[in-house]
Design a protein around this motif. Sequence first.
Motif, PDB file in Angstrom:
ATOM      1  N   ALA A 104     -15.961  -2.413  -9.530  1.00  0.00           N
ATOM      2  CA  ALA A 104     -15.737  -1.030  -9.108  1.00  0.00           C
ATOM      3  C   ALA A 104     -14.247  -0.736  -9.028  1.00  0.00           C
ATOM      4  O   ALA A 104     -13.751   0.241  -9.590  1.00  0.00           O
ATOM      5  CB  ALA A 104     -16.395  -0.772  -7.758  1.00  0.00           C
ATOM      6  N   ARG A 105     -13.524  -1.587  -8.335  1.00  0.00           N
ATOM      7  CA  ARG A 105     -12.087  -1.383  -8.135  1.00  0.00           C
ATOM      8  C   ARG A 105     -11.417  -2.751  -8.078  1.00  0.00           C
ATOM      9  O   ARG A 105     -11.924  -3.679  -7.437  1.00  0.00           O
ATOM     10  CB  ARG A 105     -11.854  -0.616  -6.839  1.00  0.00           C
ATOM     11  N   THR A 106     -10.307  -2.857  -8.750  1.00  0.00           N
ATOM     12  CA  THR A 106      -9.562  -4.111  -8.783  1.00  0.00           C
ATOM     13  C   THR A 106      -8.120  -3.846  -8.379  1.00  0.00           C
ATOM     14  O   THR A 106      -7.501  -2.902  -8.859  1.00  0.00           O
ATOM     15  CB  THR A 106      -9.603  -4.730 -10.196  1.00  0.00           C
ATOM     16  N   ILE A 107      -7.617  -4.693  -7.485  1.00  0.00           N
ATOM     17  CA  ILE A 107      -6.209  -4.623  -7.089  1.00  0.00           C
ATOM     18  C   ILE A 107      -5.518  -5.857  -7.659  1.00  0.00           C
ATOM     19  O   ILE A 107      -5.899  -6.986  -7.343  1.00  0.00           O
ATOM     20  CB  ILE A 107      -6.050  -4.594  -5.556  1.00  0.00           C
ATOM     21  N   VAL A 108      -4.521  -5.630  -8.489  1.00  0.00           N
ATOM     22  CA  VAL A 108      -3.783  -6.723  -9.118  1.00  0.00           C
ATOM     23  C   VAL A 108      -2.412  -6.822  -8.454  1.00  0.00           C
ATOM     24  O   VAL A 108      -1.526  -5.997  -8.698  1.00  0.00           O
ATOM     25  CB  VAL A 108      -3.617  -6.487 -10.634  1.00  0.00           C
ATOM     26  N   GLY A 109      -2.244  -7.815  -7.599  1.00  0.00           N
ATOM     27  CA  GLY A 109      -0.963  -8.037  -6.946  1.00  0.00           C
ATOM     28  C   GLY A 109      -0.088  -8.934  -7.807  1.00  0.00           C
ATOM     29  O   GLY A 109      -0.527  -9.997  -8.256  1.00  0.00           O
ATOM     30  N   ILE A 110       1.148  -8.503  -8.049  1.00  0.00           N
ATOM     31  CA  ILE A 110       2.051  -9.238  -8.942  1.00  0.00           C
ATOM     32  C   ILE A 110       3.420  -9.390  -8.289  1.00  0.00           C
ATOM     33  O   ILE A 110       3.979  -8.427  -7.768  1.00  0.00           O
ATOM     34  CB  ILE A 110       2.189  -8.511 -10.297  1.00  0.00           C
ATOM     35  N   GLY A 111       3.933 -10.603  -8.332  1.00  0.00           N
ATOM     36  CA  GLY A 111       5.299 -10.867  -7.893  1.00  0.00           C
ATOM     37  C   GLY A 111       6.083 -11.463  -9.045  1.00  0.00           C
ATOM     38  O   GLY A 111       5.743 -12.544  -9.534  1.00  0.00           O
ATOM     39  N   ILE A 112       7.105 -10.751  -9.523  1.00  0.00           N
ATOM     40  CA  ILE A 112       7.940 -11.230 -10.632  1.00  0.00           C
ATOM     41  C   ILE A 112       9.321 -11.571 -10.095  1.00  0.00           C
ATOM     42  O   ILE A 112       9.982 -10.731  -9.470  1.00  0.00           O
ATOM     43  CB  ILE A 112       8.084 -10.167 -11.730  1.00  0.00           C
ATOM     44  N   ASN A 113       9.765 -12.783 -10.339  1.00  0.00           N
ATOM     45  CA  ASN A 113      11.138 -13.166 -10.006  1.00  0.00           C
ATOM     46  C   ASN A 113      12.044 -12.595 -11.095  1.00  0.00           C
ATOM     47  O   ASN A 113      12.027 -13.072 -12.232  1.00  0.00           O
ATOM     48  CB  ASN A 113      11.278 -14.687  -9.944  1.00  0.00           C
ATOM     49  N   VAL A 114      12.815 -11.587 -10.742  1.00  0.00           N
ATOM     50  CA  VAL A 114      13.623 -10.892 -11.753  1.00  0.00           C
ATOM     51  C   VAL A 114      15.074 -11.352 -11.721  1.00  0.00           C
ATOM     52  O   VAL A 114      15.558 -12.009 -12.646  1.00  0.00           O
ATOM     53  CB  VAL A 114      13.532  -9.359 -11.579  1.00  0.00           C
ATOM     54  N   ASN A 115      15.786 -11.023 -10.642  1.00  0.00           N
ATOM     55  CA  ASN A 115      17.228 -11.304 -10.602  1.00  0.00           C
ATOM     56  C   ASN A 115      17.639 -12.337  -9.552  1.00  0.00           C
ATOM     57  O   ASN A 115      18.826 -12.639  -9.424  1.00  0.00           O
ATOM     58  CB  ASN A 115      17.994  -9.999 -10.352  1.00  0.00           C
ATOM     59  N   GLN A 116      16.701 -12.874  -8.821  1.00  0.00           N
ATOM     60  CA  GLN A 116      17.031 -13.872  -7.803  1.00  0.00           C
ATOM     61  C   GLN A 116      17.437 -15.188  -8.467  1.00  0.00           C
ATOM     62  O   GLN A 116      16.800 -15.644  -9.419  1.00  0.00           O
ATOM     63  CB  GLN A 116      15.809 -14.110  -6.894  1.00  0.00           C
ATOM     64  N   THR A 117      18.515 -15.800  -7.971  1.00  0.00           N
ATOM     65  CA  THR A 117      18.980 -17.066  -8.550  1.00  0.00           C
ATOM     66  C   THR A 117      19.020 -18.202  -7.541  1.00  0.00           C
ATOM     67  O   THR A 117      19.201 -19.364  -7.916  1.00  0.00           O
ATOM     68  CB  THR A 117      20.387 -16.908  -9.167  1.00  0.00           C
ATOM     69  N   GLU A 118      18.846 -17.880  -6.260  1.00  0.00           N
ATOM     70  CA  GLU A 118      18.780 -18.921  -5.228  1.00  0.00           C
ATOM     71  C   GLU A 118      17.470 -18.754  -4.470  1.00  0.00           C
ATOM     72  O   GLU A 118      17.159 -17.665  -3.992  1.00  0.00           O
ATOM     73  CB  GLU A 118      19.971 -18.814  -4.269  1.00  0.00           C
ATOM     74  N   PHE A 119      16.726 -19.847  -4.366  1.00  0.00           N
ATOM     75  CA  PHE A 119      15.409 -19.805  -3.749  1.00  0.00           C
ATOM     76  C   PHE A 119      15.324 -20.780  -2.582  1.00  0.00           C
ATOM     77  O   PHE A 119      16.088 -21.745  -2.500  1.00  0.00           O
ATOM     78  CB  PHE A 119      14.329 -20.169  -4.779  1.00  0.00           C
ATOM     79  N   ASP A 120      14.377 -20.507  -1.705  1.00  0.00           N
ATOM     80  CA  ASP A 120      14.081 -21.408  -0.598  1.00  0.00           C
ATOM     81  C   ASP A 120      13.746 -22.789  -1.170  1.00  0.00           C
ATOM     82  O   ASP A 120      12.866 -22.913  -2.027  1.00  0.00           O
ATOM     83  CB  ASP A 120      12.883 -20.847   0.180  1.00  0.00           C
ATOM     84  N   PRO A 121      14.437 -23.851  -0.714  1.00  0.00           N
ATOM     85  CA  PRO A 121      14.165 -25.198  -1.220  1.00  0.00           C
ATOM     86  C   PRO A 121      12.716 -25.639  -1.012  1.00  0.00           C
ATOM     87  O   PRO A 121      12.242 -26.559  -1.691  1.00  0.00           O
ATOM     88  CB  PRO A 121      15.132 -26.081  -0.414  1.00  0.00           C
ATOM     89  N   ALA A 122      12.028 -24.984  -0.093  1.00  0.00           N
ATOM     90  CA  ALA A 122      10.630 -25.350   0.161  1.00  0.00           C
ATOM     91  C   ALA A 122       9.712 -24.899  -0.974  1.00  0.00           C
ATOM     92  O   ALA A 122       8.594 -25.407  -1.119  1.00  0.00           O
ATOM     93  CB  ALA A 122      10.154 -24.741   1.483  1.00  0.00           C
ATOM     94  N   LEU A 123      10.164 -23.916  -1.777  1.00  0.00           N
ATOM     95  CA  LEU A 123       9.350 -23.469  -2.904  1.00  0.00           C
ATOM     96  C   LEU A 123       9.387 -24.535  -3.998  1.00  0.00           C
ATOM     97  O   LEU A 123      10.451 -25.061  -4.319  1.00  0.00           O
ATOM     98  CB  LEU A 123       9.878 -22.139  -3.442  1.00  0.00           C
TER      99      LEU A 123
END
Length: 241
Positions: A118-137
């Motif tokens: 009936a209805r779909t929600i598509v959640g998307i996260g794109i890493n675009v310009n970030q160059t430093e990330f949490d070391p836990a990732l």
Amino acid sequence: MIHRIEETTSTNDDARDAKYRHGDIVWAERQTAGRGQRGHKWSSAEGLNLTFSLVLEPRFLPAGEQFLLNEAVALALTDTFAQFGIAARIKWTNDIYAGDKKLVGILIEHSYSGQTLARTIVGIGINVNQTEFDPALPNPVSMAMVAGRTFDRGEVLEAFRRHIGIRYAQLELDERETLQRDYRERMYRLGERHTFRYPDGTPTEASIEGVRPTGELLLRHADGTLREYLFKEIEFVIAGK
């Protein structure tokens, strides 16, 4: 239409509001409770990436064929990255990888009407310009890190909107063979022998042969047997993850 907001708990939660209709996108700069697959939290640096949800109303699609919609979304994302010169692959079921690093996370949530979606929600996260990330990732990467330049996030989102329109039209026209072929060809580690892990931690050597139309991953094991796995029945083993 693209609806841009500064802060929300989760764009997937917002997108459930009936005021948003098929094709609408809810884009937030900040999510205080962004969600990923397997119950993980999705974190993103403010002003650098894209966190949004797309509303779809695929009432023509039987519930048992919902993986075709996953394929259309994943392909639209790889089409988008190709437009910007980035070679990306689809890591079953829904992550998008550049090399051995995660570029995109996708969380798809469905509601049903009888035997169809009936209805779909598509959640998307794109890493675009970030160059430093949490070391836990475990293994993040961004478009900027891959391409060596920054990107206009609005331009990236517009490109995705165009490409999902094309792939969704293929779905509506029942061009499932095209979707399935393209998805298979862009699968991460297709045809390569690698270690996988069962839920109890036991490792197994196998190579990816493809995916069933219903979404099961097809693995050819070292003893020659071909087996299929549902989500959470097998896990990739990736260095640094």
